[in-house]
Design a protein around this motif. Sequence first.
Motif, short mmCIF file in Angstrom:
data_model
loop_
_atom_site.label_atom_id
_atom_site.label_comp_id
_atom_site.label_asym_id
_atom_site.label_seq_id
_atom_site.Cartn_x
_atom_site.Cartn_y
_atom_site.Cartn_z
N MET A 185 -8.20 7.04 -0.04
CA MET A 185 -8.83 5.94 0.70
C MET A 185 -8.83 4.65 -0.12
O MET A 185 -8.69 3.56 0.43
N ALA A 186 -8.98 4.79 -1.44
CA ALA A 186 -8.92 3.60 -2.29
C ALA A 186 -7.53 2.96 -2.18
O ALA A 186 -7.40 1.74 -2.08
N ARG A 188 -5.50 3.20 0.35
CA ARG A 188 -5.38 2.61 1.67
C ARG A 188 -6.03 1.22 1.70
O ARG A 188 -5.47 0.27 2.24
N GLU A 189 -7.21 1.11 1.08
CA GLU A 189 -7.94 -0.16 1.15
C GLU A 189 -7.25 -1.26 0.34
O GLU A 189 -7.21 -2.39 0.77
N ASP A 190 -6.78 -0.94 -0.86
CA ASP A 190 -6.16 -1.95 -1.71
C ASP A 190 -5.43 -1.23 -2.84
O ASP A 190 -6.05 -0.81 -3.81
N VAL A 192 -3.35 -2.31 -5.12
CA VAL A 192 -3.32 -3.00 -6.41
C VAL A 192 -4.63 -2.75 -7.17
O VAL A 192 -4.63 -2.41 -8.35
N LEU A 193 -5.74 -2.90 -6.44
CA LEU A 193 -7.05 -2.67 -7.06
C LEU A 193 -7.18 -1.20 -7.49
O LEU A 193 -7.69 -0.90 -8.57
N ALA A 194 -6.70 -0.28 -6.64
CA ALA A 194 -6.77 1.14 -6.97
C ALA A 194 -6.05 1.41 -8.29
O ALA A 194 -6.56 2.14 -9.14
#
Lengths: 320, 246
Positions: A185-186, A188-190, A192-194
Amino acid sequence: MSARRWAVALGLLALALPFVLEGNRFLAFVYSIVMIHLIWANGMNLLYGYVGLMPLMFAGVAGVAAYAMIYLTRSHEWSFWLAAPMASLGASLFGVLLGLPSLRLTGFYFTLCSLVIQTVITLAFVFFPTFTNGDTGINQIAPPQAPWGGALSGVWMDETLAIVAVLSVLLCGWIVSTRLGKRFMAIREDDVLAEVLGIDVVRDRIIAFFIVSMFASIGGCLFAVTIGFISPRSFDVLTSLNIWLFVAFGGRGTLIGPIIGTIVLAPIPYLLQELQGFKDVLSGVLIIVVTLLMPGGVWGELLRWRDRRRARRALAVGQT
Amino acid sequence: MSLLQVNGLVRRFGGVVALRDVELTMEAGETLGMIGPNGSGKTTFVNIVSGHLASDAGTMLFDGESITGASPHQLAARGLTRTYQAVRVFSGLSVARNIETASLLRRDARAGAGAGAGRADGATVDELAEWLRLDRLMGKPAGSLTLFEQRRLELLMRLAQRPRLIMLDEPVGGLALTEVREMIELLAQLKARCSLFVIEHTMRVIRELADRVVVLMAGEKIADGAPDEVLRDKRVVEQYLGTVHA
């Protein structure tokens, strides 16, 4: 009733329905089709709903597994129960291998790449008739052996499909609750940030893609033995898009959404058999409606509506 | 041994040289400020050190080990992390889920208790949330927070991983004046927890936080030293500060 009780009730209902529908072969057949598509929709949801990738080669991987399973059972006389898992494993590894370059891509670029892979797989089905019998397809696919001897058919075949479908929902729910699911899910959300937060995005995408390919493959093997006939058209890009539509219509990234989508949409082609042209039009219209009007799907929009109402109420309470 | 050591870093974008032989060392516990006009290569520098961008030449050591060519998740595991100029949180997930996701990789959980000693003072996520005043926002979607709250969440997510070095790309960018004041105070307290590398245009941040300042100009390092000296340096004043504070 709590969510857990609902889930148990739904699961028991799914397992009981084959016996209820035993008298009506047509409805029982439609039910078995829904169960197979439920396995597929759960796999699609895992990648599209939780990792955020739209795999248009989904049906292609299912097809590779189905053809491999038929080859193993016919030419090497393997039992279905051995051939199906082995073929699924092989097809999934093959899918990961093909998908490896594309798994570095995100969003639209991955989708395009997967479309190309799907097209290549479809062409391969046509051009390697030794394994696939080309455009003519393979018919009279033998049903799996029953544990008590003879062929598994009728109500027990339907029950097998229902069991696997219920297991696929449970497996999906379990994966989503693990650390792996949270990493999905991380991503999926972003993504690059993950990555900055220490998540090996490419590795996790490969893991997800392998799991999803297993869902596709097992569904493909069950599809072949249930229908008894497959051709390259059974596993073309329209099949992938259809499964995607079930997930998007019901609500991606939720466990219930794909179930709703599959139950509502999967029977339509069979119930509207006299209106063959109409069903394609309906699919097209639905894709447009879902994309424009309900990006969250039926269940997703319902949840959003509930959250909005709660927020309004909280606000109203705060003001008094 | 220096915490971060960068030697001869070069990066070209087509014909443009974004970084020209940049040398930089940073000691553990130090707060280093980097300033320079727009387009001088500050963000490119952070992008390369944090593994987002490959360099054309040069080597990088973190804690004595080579990190040249390492990917961001490998660097995160070693304790080097960063924030972005434009705030970046998982806006669709709740604050609590954001923090939970960041805690999936906690360095001390993998490297054993010894690795965390001497840096992160063992503060739990709950304590950090209270310190950053996020404890009442846990259930809210991160996307619904104000910019300042999102900036604080960003910090908390980094701290949850017990990093050794955080690279902050314009931590007060877009904040209101009172918020800038608060952010500086938070960062000043943060200095006790880990090493900071700060890119800023707001001189107040650099003056109050940095132990040492590096000035980049058109991809070249033109000054390196204590804030007082550097901010008075003739070249820096003429070419950068003079134009800004005119």
